[in-house]
Motif scaffolding. Structure first.
Motif, PDB file in Angstrom:
ATOM      1  N   MET A 125       0.839  -1.179   0.000  1.00  0.00           N
ATOM      2  CA  MET A 125       0.000   0.000   0.000  1.00  0.00           C
ATOM      3  C   MET A 125       0.882   1.240   0.000  1.00  0.00           C
ATOM      4  N   LYS A 126       0.423   2.235  -0.708  1.00  0.00           N
ATOM      5  CA  LYS A 126       1.147   3.498  -0.752  1.00  0.00           C
ATOM      6  C   LYS A 126       0.927   4.254   0.562  1.00  0.00           C
ATOM      7  N   PRO A 127       1.909   5.077   0.950  1.00  0.00           N
ATOM      8  CA  PRO A 127       1.768   5.833   2.206  1.00  0.00           C
ATOM      9  C   PRO A 127       0.499   6.691   2.263  1.00  0.00           C
ATOM     10  N   LYS A 128       0.165   7.321   1.150  1.00  0.00           N
ATOM     11  CA  LYS A 128      -1.037   8.168   1.136  1.00  0.00           C
ATOM     12  C   LYS A 128      -2.296   7.324   1.332  1.00  0.00           C
ATOM     13  N   THR A 129      -2.335   6.139   0.733  1.00  0.00           N
ATOM     14  CA  THR A 129      -3.473   5.235   0.891  1.00  0.00           C
ATOM     15  C   THR A 129      -3.602   4.790   2.340  1.00  0.00           C
ATOM     16  N   ILE A 130      -2.475   4.463   2.953  1.00  0.00           N
ATOM     17  CA  ILE A 130      -2.479   4.062   4.367  1.00  0.00           C
ATOM     18  C   ILE A 130      -3.039   5.185   5.231  1.00  0.00           C
ATOM     19  N   LYS A 131      -2.570   6.394   4.988  1.00  0.00           N
ATOM     20  CA  LYS A 131      -3.018   7.546   5.772  1.00  0.00           C
ATOM     21  C   LYS A 131      -4.522   7.775   5.620  1.00  0.00           C
ATOM     22  N   ILE A 132      -5.016   7.737   4.387  1.00  0.00           N
ATOM     23  CA  ILE A 132      -6.441   7.971   4.129  1.00  0.00           C
ATOM     24  C   ILE A 132      -7.291   6.877   4.779  1.00  0.00           C
ATOM     25  N   LEU A 133      -6.904   5.617   4.580  1.00  0.00           N
ATOM     26  CA  LEU A 133      -7.655   4.503   5.183  1.00  0.00           C
ATOM     27  C   LEU A 133      -7.627   4.575   6.702  1.00  0.00           C
ATOM     28  N   TYR A 134      -6.472   4.921   7.261  1.00  0.00           N
ATOM     29  CA  TYR A 134      -6.355   5.033   8.715  1.00  0.00           C
ATOM     30  C   TYR A 134      -7.352   6.053   9.248  1.00  0.00           C
ATOM     31  N   TYR A 135      -7.379   7.240   8.646  1.00  0.00           N
ATOM     32  CA  TYR A 135      -8.270   8.278   9.143  1.00  0.00           C
ATOM     33  C   TYR A 135      -9.740   7.930   8.918  1.00  0.00           C
ATOM     34  N   ILE A 136     -10.076   7.374   7.779  1.00  0.00           N
ATOM     35  CA  ILE A 136     -11.476   7.018   7.502  1.00  0.00           C
ATOM     36  C   ILE A 136     -11.976   5.978   8.500  1.00  0.00           C
ATOM     37  N   PHE A 137     -11.232   4.868   8.628  1.00  0.00           N
ATOM     38  CA  PHE A 137     -11.705   3.791   9.505  1.00  0.00           C
ATOM     39  C   PHE A 137     -11.637   4.171  10.977  1.00  0.00           C
ATOM     40  N   THR A 138     -10.663   4.967  11.365  1.00  0.00           N
ATOM     41  CA  THR A 138     -10.572   5.392  12.763  1.00  0.00           C
ATOM     42  C   THR A 138     -11.738   6.312  13.120  1.00  0.00           C
ATOM     43  N   VAL A 139     -12.068   7.234  12.234  1.00  0.00           N
ATOM     44  CA  VAL A 139     -13.196   8.136  12.499  1.00  0.00           C
ATOM     45  C   VAL A 139     -14.511   7.352  12.523  1.00  0.00           C
ATOM     46  N   LEU A 140     -14.695   6.422  11.588  1.00  0.00           N
ATOM     47  CA  LEU A 140     -15.915   5.603  11.591  1.00  0.00           C
ATOM     48  C   LEU A 140     -16.024   4.773  12.873  1.00  0.00           C
ATOM     49  N   PHE A 141     -14.915   4.170  13.287  1.00  0.00           N
ATOM     50  CA  PHE A 141     -14.915   3.397  14.524  1.00  0.00           C
ATOM     51  C   PHE A 141     -15.230   4.300  15.717  1.00  0.00           C
ATOM     52  N   ALA A 142     -14.600   5.473  15.759  1.00  0.00           N
ATOM     53  CA  ALA A 142     -14.827   6.408  16.865  1.00  0.00           C
ATOM     54  C   ALA A 142     -16.293   6.839  16.923  1.00  0.00           C
ATOM     55  N   LEU A 143     -16.879   7.139  15.773  1.00  0.00           N
ATOM     56  CA  LEU A 143     -18.288   7.534  15.753  1.00  0.00           C
ATOM     57  C   LEU A 143     -19.196   6.406  16.227  1.00  0.00           C
ATOM     58  N   ALA A 144     -18.903   5.185  15.808  1.00  0.00           N
ATOM     59  CA  ALA A 144     -19.705   4.039  16.251  1.00  0.00           C
ATOM     60  C   ALA A 144     -19.597   3.858  17.763  1.00  0.00           C
ATOM     61  N   MET A 145     -18.406   4.014  18.308  1.00  0.00           N
ATOM     62  CA  MET A 145     -18.220   3.849  19.751  1.00  0.00           C
ATOM     63  C   MET A 145     -18.859   4.996  20.529  1.00  0.00           C
ATOM     64  N   LEU A 146     -18.821   6.203  19.973  1.00  0.00           N
ATOM     65  CA  LEU A 146     -19.494   7.332  20.637  1.00  0.00           C
ATOM     66  C   LEU A 146     -21.009   7.141  20.641  1.00  0.00           C
ATOM     67  N   ALA A 147     -21.548   6.634  19.539  1.00  0.00           N
ATOM     68  CA  ALA A 147     -22.991   6.355  19.491  1.00  0.00           C
ATOM     69  C   ALA A 147     -23.354   5.284  20.510  1.00  0.00           C
ATOM     70  N   ASP A 148     -22.533   4.251  20.605  1.00  0.00           N
ATOM     71  CA  ASP A 148     -22.777   3.189  21.579  1.00  0.00           C
ATOM     72  C   ASP A 148     -22.645   3.726  23.012  1.00  0.00           C
ATOM     73  N   ALA A 149     -21.667   4.589  23.225  1.00  0.00           N
ATOM     74  CA  ALA A 149     -21.477   5.185  24.551  1.00  0.00           C
ATOM     75  C   ALA A 149     -22.681   6.039  24.937  1.00  0.00           C
ATOM     76  N   TYR A 150     -23.178   6.817  23.990  1.00  0.00           N
ATOM     77  CA  TYR A 150     -24.356   7.641  24.247  1.00  0.00           C
ATOM     78  C   TYR A 150     -25.548   6.759  24.620  1.00  0.00           C
ATOM     79  N   GLY A 151     -25.725   5.682  23.873  1.00  0.00           N
ATOM     80  CA  GLY A 151     -26.818   4.749  24.171  1.00  0.00           C
ATOM     81  C   GLY A 151     -26.687   4.142  25.557  1.00  0.00           C
ATOM     82  N   GLY A 152     -25.461   3.866  25.971  1.00  0.00           N
ATOM     83  CA  GLY A 152     -25.243   3.292  27.291  1.00  0.00           C
ATOM     84  C   GLY A 152     -25.469   4.288  28.411  1.00  0.00           C
ATOM     85  N   ILE A 153     -24.908   5.472  28.249  1.00  0.00           N
ATOM     86  CA  ILE A 153     -25.031   6.487  29.301  1.00  0.00           C
ATOM     87  C   ILE A 153     -26.480   6.931  29.482  1.00  0.00           C
ATOM     88  N   THR A 154     -27.219   7.000  28.386  1.00  0.00           N
ATOM     89  CA  THR A 154     -28.625   7.410  28.479  1.00  0.00           C
ATOM     90  C   THR A 154     -29.560   6.226  28.711  1.00  0.00           C
TER      91      THR A 154
END
Length: 140
Positions: free
Chosen positions: A1-30
Protein backbone atom coordinates in the motif's frame (compact mmCIF):
# COMPACT_ATOMS: atom_id res chain seq x y z
CA UNK A 1 0.00 0.00 0.00
CA UNK A 2 1.15 3.50 -0.75
CA UNK A 3 1.77 5.83 2.21
CA UNK A 4 -1.04 8.17 1.14
CA UNK A 5 -3.47 5.23 0.89
CA UNK A 6 -2.48 4.06 4.37
CA UNK A 7 -3.02 7.55 5.77
CA UNK A 8 -6.44 7.97 4.13
CA UNK A 9 -7.66 4.50 5.18
CA UNK A 10 -6.35 5.03 8.71
CA UNK A 11 -8.27 8.28 9.14
CA UNK A 12 -11.48 7.02 7.50
CA UNK A 13 -11.71 3.79 9.50
CA UNK A 14 -10.57 5.39 12.76
CA UNK A 15 -13.20 8.14 12.50
CA UNK A 16 -15.91 5.60 11.59
CA UNK A 17 -14.92 3.40 14.52
CA UNK A 18 -14.83 6.41 16.86
CA UNK A 19 -18.29 7.53 15.75
CA UNK A 20 -19.71 4.04 16.25
CA UNK A 21 -18.22 3.85 19.75
CA UNK A 22 -19.49 7.33 20.64
CA UNK A 23 -22.99 6.35 19.49
CA UNK A 24 -22.78 3.19 21.58
CA UNK A 25 -21.48 5.19 24.55
CA UNK A 26 -24.36 7.64 24.25
CA UNK A 27 -26.82 4.75 24.17
CA UNK A 28 -25.24 3.29 27.29
CA UNK A 29 -25.03 6.49 29.30
CA UNK A 30 -28.62 7.41 28.48
CA UNK A 31 -29.73 3.82 29.23
CA UNK A 32 -31.44 3.27 25.88
CA UNK A 33 -33.96 0.43 25.71
CA UNK A 34 -31.85 -1.81 23.43
CA UNK A 35 -28.98 -1.67 25.90
CA UNK A 36 -31.09 -2.36 28.95
CA UNK A 37 -32.80 -5.28 27.17
CA UNK A 38 -29.43 -6.77 26.22
CA UNK A 39 -27.96 -6.42 29.71
CA UNK A 40 -31.09 -7.91 31.28
CA UNK A 41 -30.85 -10.89 28.92
CA UNK A 42 -27.16 -11.33 29.73
CA UNK A 43 -27.81 -11.01 33.47
CA UNK A 44 -25.56 -7.99 34.04
CA UNK A 45 -26.51 -5.05 36.29
CA UNK A 46 -27.92 -1.97 34.55
CA UNK A 47 -25.28 0.38 35.93
CA UNK A 48 -22.75 -1.42 33.72
CA UNK A 49 -24.20 0.52 30.77
CA UNK A 50 -23.09 3.83 32.26
CA UNK A 51 -19.67 2.48 33.24
CA UNK A 52 -19.01 1.00 29.78
CA UNK A 53 -20.42 4.09 28.05
CA UNK A 54 -18.10 6.35 30.02
CA UNK A 55 -15.14 4.06 29.34
CA UNK A 56 -15.92 4.10 25.61
CA UNK A 57 -15.88 7.89 25.55
CA UNK A 58 -12.47 7.88 27.24
CA UNK A 59 -11.30 5.15 24.85
CA UNK A 60 -12.36 7.16 21.81
CA UNK A 61 -10.53 10.22 23.13
CA UNK A 62 -7.43 8.08 23.69
CA UNK A 63 -7.56 6.60 20.20
CA UNK A 64 -8.05 9.96 18.51
CA UNK A 65 -5.22 11.68 20.34
CA UNK A 66 -1.75 11.50 18.79
CA UNK A 67 0.60 12.38 21.62
CA UNK A 68 0.59 9.45 24.05
CA UNK A 69 1.23 6.12 22.35
CA UNK A 70 0.88 4.02 25.53
CA UNK A 71 -2.56 5.47 26.29
CA UNK A 72 -3.65 4.72 22.72
CA UNK A 73 -2.39 1.13 23.05
CA UNK A 74 -4.32 0.68 26.31
CA UNK A 75 -7.48 2.06 24.69
CA UNK A 76 -7.20 -0.50 21.91
CA UNK A 77 -6.63 -3.19 24.53
CA UNK A 78 -9.71 -2.03 26.45
CA UNK A 79 -11.90 -2.13 23.36
CA UNK A 80 -10.55 -5.59 22.54
CA UNK A 81 -11.43 -6.85 26.02
CA UNK A 82 -14.89 -5.30 25.71
CA UNK A 83 -15.61 -6.95 22.35
CA UNK A 84 -14.22 -10.33 23.34
CA UNK A 85 -16.22 -10.13 26.57
CA UNK A 86 -19.37 -9.34 24.58
CA UNK A 87 -18.81 -12.31 22.27
CA UNK A 88 -18.17 -14.68 25.17
CA UNK A 89 -21.17 -13.35 27.12
CA UNK A 90 -23.54 -13.78 24.19
CA UNK A 91 -22.10 -17.20 23.38
CA UNK A 92 -22.68 -18.33 26.96
CA UNK A 93 -26.23 -17.01 27.28
CA UNK A 94 -27.65 -17.19 23.78
CA UNK A 95 -25.45 -18.99 21.28
CA UNK A 96 -27.37 -17.37 18.44
CA UNK A 97 -25.10 -16.16 15.63
CA UNK A 98 -27.10 -12.92 15.25
CA UNK A 99 -25.96 -11.77 18.72
CA UNK A 100 -22.32 -12.63 18.03
CA UNK A 101 -22.00 -10.75 14.74
CA UNK A 102 -21.98 -7.10 15.97
CA UNK A 103 -19.12 -7.45 18.48
CA UNK A 104 -17.11 -9.61 16.06
CA UNK A 105 -17.55 -7.07 13.26
CA UNK A 106 -16.58 -4.17 15.54
CA UNK A 107 -13.57 -6.14 16.77
CA UNK A 108 -12.49 -6.71 13.16
CA UNK A 109 -12.90 -3.01 12.31
CA UNK A 110 -10.99 -2.01 15.43
CA UNK A 111 -8.16 -4.44 14.66
CA UNK A 112 -8.00 -3.03 11.13
CA UNK A 113 -7.70 0.53 12.50
CA UNK A 114 -4.96 -0.69 14.85
CA UNK A 115 -3.10 -2.31 11.94
CA UNK A 116 -3.44 0.88 9.86
CA UNK A 117 -2.26 3.00 12.79
CA UNK A 118 0.90 0.90 13.13
CA UNK A 119 1.54 1.05 9.37
CA UNK A 120 0.93 4.81 9.37
CA UNK A 121 3.41 5.27 12.22
CA UNK A 122 6.03 3.31 10.23
CA UNK A 123 5.42 5.49 7.19
CA UNK A 124 5.72 8.68 9.25
CA UNK A 125 8.96 7.47 10.84
CA UNK A 126 10.36 6.57 7.42
CA UNK A 127 9.44 9.99 6.01
CA UNK A 128 11.09 11.74 8.95
CA UNK A 129 14.25 9.65 8.51
CA UNK A 130 14.35 10.30 4.76
CA UNK A 131 13.83 14.04 5.25
CA UNK A 132 16.56 14.17 7.89
CA UNK A 133 19.02 12.26 5.68
CA UNK A 134 18.21 14.58 2.77
CA UNK A 135 19.04 17.59 4.95
CA UNK A 136 15.47 18.82 5.13
CA UNK A 137 15.15 19.42 8.87
CA UNK A 138 11.97 21.52 8.59
CA UNK A 139 9.81 18.44 7.88
CA UNK A 140 11.36 16.52 10.75
Amino acid sequence: MKPKTIKILYYIFTVLFALAMLADAYGGITMQQAGTDSLARLGYPMYLLVIMGSAKILGVAAILQTRYVAIKEWAYAGFTISFVGAVLSWAAVAPDIANLVPPVVMLAIMLFTYYLWKKYEQVKDLEITNNTLAGNTEAA
